[in-house]
Design an enzyme around this catalytic site. Structure first.
Site: not given
Ligand code: NAD
Length: 481
Positions: A173, A250, A284, A331, A383
């Site tokens: 997904k 992550e 991240c 964002q 963040e």
């Molecule tokens: P997000 O948490 O908003 O979404 C991540 C994913 O989760 C998306 O596919 C979203 O559709 C899904 N999602 C949202 N609600 C959900 C639910 N209730 N159940 C299941 N899935 C759900 O994050 P984002 O805005 O897409 O990404 C940015 C974040 O990702 C930042 O905090 C960044 O630091 C982090 N990030 C971390 C790493 C790492 O490896 N540590 C790498 C890249 C990004």
């Protein structure tokens, strides 16, 4: 509406007319494509397909799996310019960064093609006479993957490749904002010869498709990358379900970069500007917290401002652009909100922070740099996930290390110094999963473990051979000969 790009379920492209528009953040008049919005029923069908494919795929030979992963790698690398362009168009990172990320995805598949052939086991003498003990690793089962928008092809790649290499079946997904790169990757893998159902793609809302994936009883494990609040929900759902799911998270960071008085100023400025602002600060591992010793502080601030003046913020696909737009309006709103918070807290905005107008309508923000901040301010603790960084002045190395570790996150950290003593001490004592010396906090190799500590990560590491901790399960077998 044009025919949408569909979900891949049981080897067939499927999906209703309900689609969402993938918009180019460099030019909001440009629609990258229409992508199907999956339903709970689509998700259930995808899990059923994965379940049906699992017995044969998990028992396929390493050679079969090697051939498919290698073929996928070859196609990704052959098409890296086109895939990189698609990625930059949908996410907004520069073309160079987009092609670099597509290349990374190809390298990841090549690495895990090799891993198919390297999975070994152990034979151990028993403590009992006549008994032999074998320790082997097996596929976990059906793995659900939920990915964020900021690495649209690399993150799906570094989850899918190890999962398939070790015989798991997958339901992906991807993030709603960037389905194009994930769709292209899944298309390549399917045509590389995967059996139907081994890999399924269900695009759509996290709260609908993602939630259904978390709650599905036939899914054995969830690999999630995204924000901390979503990560908490993911972990809670994985534990609440019956049976419980293996889970890997992550999440975010507030990564510190320490700059000591003895640093090479030029190196420190490049490391800071790259780590904090490149990829629009949407990494991240971005170093959004710069901890700078008093003796170099003023020179460093001045040199950073001069360097930032040379940085071109423009259309991600334009030659000469160093930093592309922010990914979307929400964002951008978050970035502007934190710029205001930092001002209200007493931070001094010494560069940028304003919206920019370019030839096309897009989410253009001049990178923002704050000084006169403390580690207690919200700008140092939360963040932002945009091109916004703040500098905290410290008196010595000890204070720098203590502030670097004074955070609820622990993904990556860095230090700029010419002192072997301080570099060595920092590597040993920094409470982060990845530590950089004279290098940006963002930017890692693909064949070694990736991940953090504290609030940034939960569960086993991703990438490299260490990925087997998550994507395999250990079996201990006893035989009386
Ligand atoms: P997000 O948490 O908003 O979404 C991540 C994913 O989760 C998306 O596919 C979203 O559709 C899904 N999602 C949202 N609600 C959900 C639910 N209730 N159940 C299941 N899935 C759900 O994050 P984002 O805005 O897409 O990404 C940015 C974040 O990702 C930042 O905090 C960044 O630091 C982090 N990030 C971390 C790493 C790492 O490896 N540590 C790498 C890249 C990004």
């Amino acid at each position: 509406m044009n025919a949408p790009f569909k979900n891949l379920i049981a080897g067939e492209w499927a999906g209703g007319a309900n689609a969402s528009r993938n918009i180019n953040p460099s030019n909001t008049n440009d629609v990258v494509g229409e992508y199907t919005q999956g339903t709970v029923e689509d998700l259930n069908n995808a899990v059923a397909a994965a379940k049906a494919a699992f017995p044969a795929w998990s028992r396929s030979t390493p050679q079969e799996r090697y051939d498919i992963l290698k073929k996928a790698s070859d196609e990704i690398l052959a098409r890296k310019d086109e895939l990189g362009r698609l990625l930059s168009r949908e996410e907004g990172k520069t073309l160079g960064e987009g092609i670099g990320e597509a290349t990374r995805a190809g390298q990841v598949f090549a690495f895990f093609a090799g891993e198919c052939l390297r999975l070994g086991g152990e034979m151990v003498p028993s403590v009992r006479p006549g008994v032999g003990v074998e320790i082997t690793r097996e596929a976990v089962g059906i793995v659900g993957m939920i990915t964020p928008w900021n690495f649209p092809i690399a993150i799906p790649a570094w989850k899918i490749a190890p999962a398939l290499a070790w015989g798991n079946c997958v339901v992906l997904k991807p993030a709603d904002l960037v389905p194009g790169s994930a769709w292209a990757l899944v298309d390549i893998l399917q045509r590389a010869g995967l059996p139907k159902g081994a890999l399924n793609l269900v695009m759509g809302r996290g709260s609908v498709v993602g939630q259904a994936l978390l709650e599905h009883k036939d899914v054995h494990a969830i690999s999630f990358t995204g924000s901390v609040p979503t990560g908490r929900k993911v972990a809670a759902a994985c534990i609440a379900g019956n049976p419980m799911k293996k889970v890997q998270l992550e999440m975010g960071g507030k990564n510190p970069l320490v700059v000591l008085d003895d640093a090479d100023l030029k190196v420190a400025v490049e490391v800071a500007v790259n780590g904090a602002f490149f990829s629009t600060g949407q990494r991240c591992t971005a170093s959004s917290r710069l901890i700078v010793q008093a003796g170099i502080h003023d020179k460093f601030v001045e040199a950073c401002i001069e360097r930032l003046k040379t940085v071109v913020v423009d259309d991600a696909l334009k030659a000469g652009t160093h930093i592309g737009p922010v990914v979307d309006q929400s964002q951008l709103d978050q970035n502007l909100k934190y710029i205001q918070i930092a001002k209200d807290e007493g931070g001094k905005l010494v560069f940028g922070g304003e919206l920019l107008k370019r030839e096309t309508p897009g989410f253009y923000l001049q990178p923002a740099l704050f000084t006169e901040t403390t580690n207690a301010m919200r700008i140092s603790r939360e963040e932002v996930f945009g091109p916004v960084a703040n500098i905290v002045r410290v008196k010595d190395y000890e204070e720098a290390l203590s502030l670097a570790n004074d955070t609820e996150f622990g993904l990556s950290s860095g230090i700029c110094t010419t002192s072997l003593k301080h570099a060595t001490h920092f590597k040993r004592n920094s409470e982060a999963g990845m530590v950089m010396v004279n290098l940006p906090t963002a930017g890692v190799d693909y064949h070694v473990p990736f991940g953090g500590r504290k609030g940034s990560s939960y569960g086993p590491r991703e990438q490299g051979a260490y990925a087997k901790e998550f994507y395999t399960t250990v079996k201990t077998a006893y035989t009386l000969a």
